[in-house]
Design a protein around this motif. Structure first.
Motif, PDB file in Angstrom:
ATOM      1  N   ALA A 172       2.433 -62.428 -45.116  1.00 15.24           N
ATOM      2  CA  ALA A 172       3.584 -62.519 -46.042  1.00 15.24           C
ATOM      3  C   ALA A 172       3.388 -61.381 -47.304  1.00 15.24           C
ATOM      4  CB  ALA A 172       3.848 -63.761 -46.574  1.00 15.24           C
ATOM      5  N   GLU A 173       2.051 -61.328 -47.635  1.00 17.46           N
ATOM      6  CA  GLU A 173       1.652 -60.511 -48.796  1.00 17.46           C
ATOM      7  C   GLU A 173       2.070 -59.076 -48.335  1.00 17.46           C
ATOM      8  OE1 GLU A 173      -2.243 -59.382 -51.414  1.00 17.46           O
ATOM      9  OE2 GLU A 173      -1.663 -61.453 -51.254  1.00 17.46           O
ATOM     10  N   LEU A 174       1.532 -58.733 -47.045  1.00 19.78           N
ATOM     11  CA  LEU A 174       1.697 -57.155 -46.646  1.00 19.78           C
ATOM     12  C   LEU A 174       3.269 -56.919 -46.425  1.00 19.78           C
ATOM     13  CD1 LEU A 174      -1.486 -57.018 -44.378  1.00 19.78           C
ATOM     14  CD2 LEU A 174      -0.963 -55.730 -46.446  1.00 19.78           C
ATOM     15  N   GLY A 175       4.085 -58.065 -46.074  1.00 23.15           N
ATOM     16  CA  GLY A 175       5.420 -57.993 -45.794  1.00 23.15           C
ATOM     17  C   GLY A 175       5.681 -57.367 -44.499  1.00 23.15           C
ATOM     18  N   LEU A 176       4.844 -58.051 -43.439  1.00 28.59           N
ATOM     19  CA  LEU A 176       4.954 -57.583 -42.201  1.00 28.59           C
ATOM     20  C   LEU A 176       5.913 -58.753 -41.412  1.00 28.59           C
ATOM     21  CD1 LEU A 176       1.073 -56.943 -41.381  1.00 28.59           C
ATOM     22  CD2 LEU A 176       2.895 -55.273 -41.440  1.00 28.59           C
ATOM     23  N   SER A 177       6.792 -58.207 -40.716  1.00 27.93           N
ATOM     24  CA  SER A 177       7.699 -58.848 -39.817  1.00 27.93           C
ATOM     25  C   SER A 177       6.845 -59.442 -38.779  1.00 27.93           C
ATOM     26  CB  SER A 177       8.954 -58.299 -39.458  1.00 27.93           C
ATOM     27  OG  SER A 177       8.717 -57.277 -38.443  1.00 27.93           O
TER      28      SER A 177
END
Length: 312
Positions: free
Chosen positions: A46-51
């Motif tokens: 979530a912190e890395l913004g990965l789907s």
């Protein structure tokens, strides 16, 4: 064109996005440290913004092998000790994919130890999380490669006569370019380390201490722990192999004496990954192989053609 349309998206994510609808509640034993790994991985993604579509989680056999059932992304459940070769192949075919491999201490340091050594040596761009609970948990409590000397189990009823394997030292000596240890009882540190490991361009190894209250009741719960990067009692230069090696050796001795040291031990930011090395010598195309499956006009090459030409 992209083999996965979601790759490269820059959006905010919530950790609950990685909770699958089919099997949202893990069936690990109450108090199992594996819950800590799952929570940290969700937080890091979530912190890395990965789907979920940008990630592949490859697991082996054992309690840790359920990780990709409880984490909503692409997943591949391999046979015992074989998560790394599958993960390596996926990353080579589609370098844009974030690849996380996982296994237990028996799976990763025992049965899959040879794959671990050579994946680190070759510096494949992936993150490898080893659930280290010092026991074979799923098969009901046999001695593992990291069980301490003297530990009694079904396979060693009189106590293990073997010194435990040193996973941090082994990883560094094999060639991993990012090496860290964390614990399920330290969720904030665990999340931060997974974030760094995924962002690192090379082979990242995380030795993740996970308590097993069911089959390893003699093991410490890995508390209290000491973060070597924050403590004034430990001085380490994570870019220096000698400094890292010395503290790794001390860390591995201390664990068996009841002192839990965790943190980042080694980080080589300059070493090219295996993919980069292969491209440098012309043995890996700049265009991901995965893209070719979506290109109807691509004329496929066959490796045997190259060998036939050499013998004409």
């Amino acid at each position: 064109m992209s083999a996965f349309n979601a790759i490269g998206e820059n959006v905010e994510r919530d950790r609950n996005e990685y909770t699958p609808g089919l099997e949202p509640q893990p069936t690990w034993c109450p108090g199992c440290g594996d819950f800590g790994v799952l929570k940290a991985l969700k937080g890091a993604a979530a912190e890395l913004g990965l789907s979920p579509e940008e990630m592949l989680v490859v697991t082996g056999i054992g309690c840790s092998g359920k990780l990709n059932s409880y984490f909503d992304s692409y997943g591949f459940h391999t046979i015992h000790g074989r998560s790394l070769p599958i993960a390596r192949a996926a990353k080579l075919a589609n370098p844009g994919l974030t690849v996380v491999a996982a296994g237990g201490d028996g799976d990763g340091y025992g049965i899959g130890g040879n794959h671990f050594m050579h994946s680190a040596r070759e510096n494949h761009d992936m993150t490898y999380i080893v659930f280290n609970n010092e026991i074979f948990g799923l098969t009901k409590g046999q001695t593992s490669p990291t069980s301490p000397m003297g530990h009694k189990s079904k396979t060693q009823p009189h106590g293990s006569a073997k010194q435990p394997l040193r996973p941090l030292s082994m990883s560094l000596n094999a060639g991993a370019s990012y090496v860290a240890r964390t614990a399920a009882v330290n969720p904030n540190q665990a999340k931060d380390i997974i974030v760094e490991a995924i962002e690192h361009d090379g082979f990242s190894h995380i030795d993740f201490l996970t308590q097993c209250p069911t089959w390893n009741k003699d093991a410490k719960q890995y508390v209290p722990y000491i973060d070597i990067n924050d403590s004034e009692d430990y001085d380490i230069d994570v870019s220096d192999r000698k400094s890292a090696s010395d503290l790794m050796y001390e860390t591995e001795n201390a664990l068996n004496e009841g002192t839990v040291l965790t943190g980042r031990y080694y980080h080589d930011e300059d070493r090219p990954s295996y993919q980069q090395e292969k491209q440098n010598i012309g043995e890996m195309p700049e265009e991901p192989l995965a893209e070719r499956y979506f290109d109807e006009d691509y004329e496929w090459e066959r490796s045997y053609d190259m060998f036939l030409d050499k013998h004409k």
